[in-house]
Design a protein around this motif. Sequence first.
Motif, PDB file in Angstrom:
ATOM      1  N   ILE A 296       0.841  -1.190   0.000  1.00 58.05           N
ATOM      2  CA  ILE A 296       0.000   0.000   0.000  1.00 58.05           C
ATOM      3  C   ILE A 296       0.882   1.249   0.000  1.00 58.05           C
ATOM      4  O   ILE A 296       1.745   1.407   0.860  1.00 58.05           O
ATOM      5  N   ARG A 298       0.149   4.821   0.510  1.00 55.73           N
ATOM      6  CA  ARG A 298      -0.928   5.724   0.937  1.00 55.73           C
ATOM      7  C   ARG A 298      -0.670   7.163   0.518  1.00 55.73           C
ATOM      8  O   ARG A 298       0.470   7.631   0.524  1.00 55.73           O
ATOM      9  N   ASP A 335      -8.000   8.377   2.048  1.00 55.34           N
ATOM     10  CA  ASP A 335      -6.626   8.139   2.477  1.00 55.34           C
ATOM     11  C   ASP A 335      -6.285   6.689   2.148  1.00 55.34           C
ATOM     12  O   ASP A 335      -6.728   5.771   2.833  1.00 55.34           O
ATOM     13  N   GLY A 336      -5.524   6.488   1.082  1.00 55.51           N
ATOM     14  CA  GLY A 336      -5.192   5.132   0.668  1.00 55.51           C
ATOM     15  C   GLY A 336      -4.383   5.145  -0.612  1.00 55.51           C
ATOM     16  O   GLY A 336      -3.875   6.183  -1.052  1.00 55.51           O
ATOM     17  N   ASP A 337      -4.272   3.987  -1.220  1.00 62.59           N
ATOM     18  CA  ASP A 337      -3.553   3.832  -2.491  1.00 62.59           C
ATOM     19  C   ASP A 337      -4.567   3.981  -3.624  1.00 62.59           C
ATOM     20  O   ASP A 337      -5.403   3.095  -3.826  1.00 62.59           O
ATOM     21  N   LEU A 341      -7.025   0.871  -4.937  1.00 62.59           N
ATOM     22  CA  LEU A 341      -8.461   1.034  -4.714  1.00 62.59           C
ATOM     23  C   LEU A 341      -9.215   1.116  -6.039  1.00 62.59           C
ATOM     24  O   LEU A 341     -10.350   0.629  -6.146  1.00 62.59           O
ATOM     25  N   ILE A 417      -6.693  -6.260  -0.712  1.00 68.19           N
ATOM     26  CA  ILE A 417      -6.382  -4.829  -0.808  1.00 68.19           C
ATOM     27  C   ILE A 417      -7.163  -4.041   0.235  1.00 68.19           C
ATOM     28  O   ILE A 417      -6.626  -3.143   0.902  1.00 68.19           O
ATOM     29  N   HIS A 421      -5.737  -1.988   3.677  1.00 63.74           N
ATOM     30  CA  HIS A 421      -6.040  -0.586   3.975  1.00 63.74           C
ATOM     31  C   HIS A 421      -6.649  -0.423   5.367  1.00 63.74           C
ATOM     32  O   HIS A 421      -6.989   0.702   5.761  1.00 63.74           O
ATOM     33  N   LEU A 441     -13.872   1.958   4.969  1.00 63.83           N
ATOM     34  CA  LEU A 441     -12.481   2.321   5.235  1.00 63.83           C
ATOM     35  C   LEU A 441     -12.459   3.251   6.441  1.00 63.83           C
ATOM     36  O   LEU A 441     -13.177   4.246   6.452  1.00 63.83           O
TER      37      LEU A 441
END
Length: 441
Positions: A296, A298, A335-337, A341, A417, A421, A441
């Motif tokens: 990940i 972020r 807030d993540g990849d 996502l 995935i 997260h 999330l």
Amino acid sequence: MGFDQRFTIGLIAWIAALAAALLACVAAFATPGLGAARIVALAIAAGTFAGLWAHVTRTNRTIARFLEALKFGDTMLRFDARGGAGFGELGGSLNEALARFRSDQDRLSGELRYLDALVDDMPVAILTVSVAGNVTLANKAARRLFAGEHGTLPEDFAIYGATFAQHLANASQSEALLILNIAGRSQRMLVRAATLERLGQRTRAISVQPIQGTLDAVEMAAQTDLVRVLTHEILNSLTPVTSLAATAADLLGDADLTADPRIGDARSAVETLARRAKGLSNFIEAYRAVAHTPEIKRQRFAARPWTDELARIFVAKAPEVPLSVHVSPDTLALDGDPDLLAQVLINLLQNAAQAMSAADRPPRLALRLLGDGQATAIEVEDNGPGVPESLRQDIFLPFFTTRAAGTGVGLNLTRQIVVAHGGAIDVTDAPGGGALFRIVL
């Protein structure tokens, strides 16, 4: 502890004055014809006695006022030992003791504020149940977890689960793994209860710790380890088979052996074996992706343009399926990849399009992103045949598929995935029929 010097001198003076006044009274009464002098002498004696009494009791009154102030918690008061009130050493000792008491009180107040802040900021939700059965959310984690409308009695918490409400009402100390309905989805929680003494009354403290994410992570780790071991062992066994089959096919292809028809049959069988072994090796090699936890990367990014781009990609692949997109609030940020996502949502949208292709009604597909400041819910809803309840856990297992051309990898990677997260994914029935995949999330 002796008398103050000024108090002692004053006391002697008042006693001497009283003695002189009494002697004057005796002399006045012993001498005939001094009626007025007798009255004056009595008045002086009475005044002197009153002065002596006030001098002796002044310190007692001062101490009484001092102790009364302490009774009502006034620790800023100081004992007044000035003006010969008496007991200067006592006053100094009382002031010193009061200063220490005030210092200890300040220290204990600071410690109490620290403990209150510590409990309030703990990541584990804590509830307290009084002797009367009133339930209080004791810290921020509890107020976030149970953010819905509820009362203050154990039965009011039945909206999260009947077993949880019974656990709140039960006076025993216990530990249980419960399933609570939080934010519209079932989550496993570790619930512990303990009994404490508070201000002379017994109070129960209930801790509620969400462990769904931890269990999901452990499950995914076990799955990836299992797949890694299986693919490794199968490939180790299959590699020599593939090599030997190819070698045998080459040997049987020698021109000197082609005259015997049985050799031709054997060569055809060995070539088939070599091709199938090679195809199986490639197949297993492709599945090894399941055994690698995604990395990940972020970053914080705006949801609206990211979602619009996903919609354009999907429409280009499946223009026959109408897609509605809803983002709330419009300024929502994730807030993540973004790449991983995006892979998750594209996979869910494509699965939904394939599921609706066999339906006898016009397809309807919706993508929703909903944020409330604490969590973000991503929903993909279709009006296809839906997912049977008996298969809703199995569809996320590696290699499980209900389609003839499916590989059983897509949804498992999707879950990997999401779990990486720190989120969760589940599937339920859509309100209008079909499937509703929800990611939190």
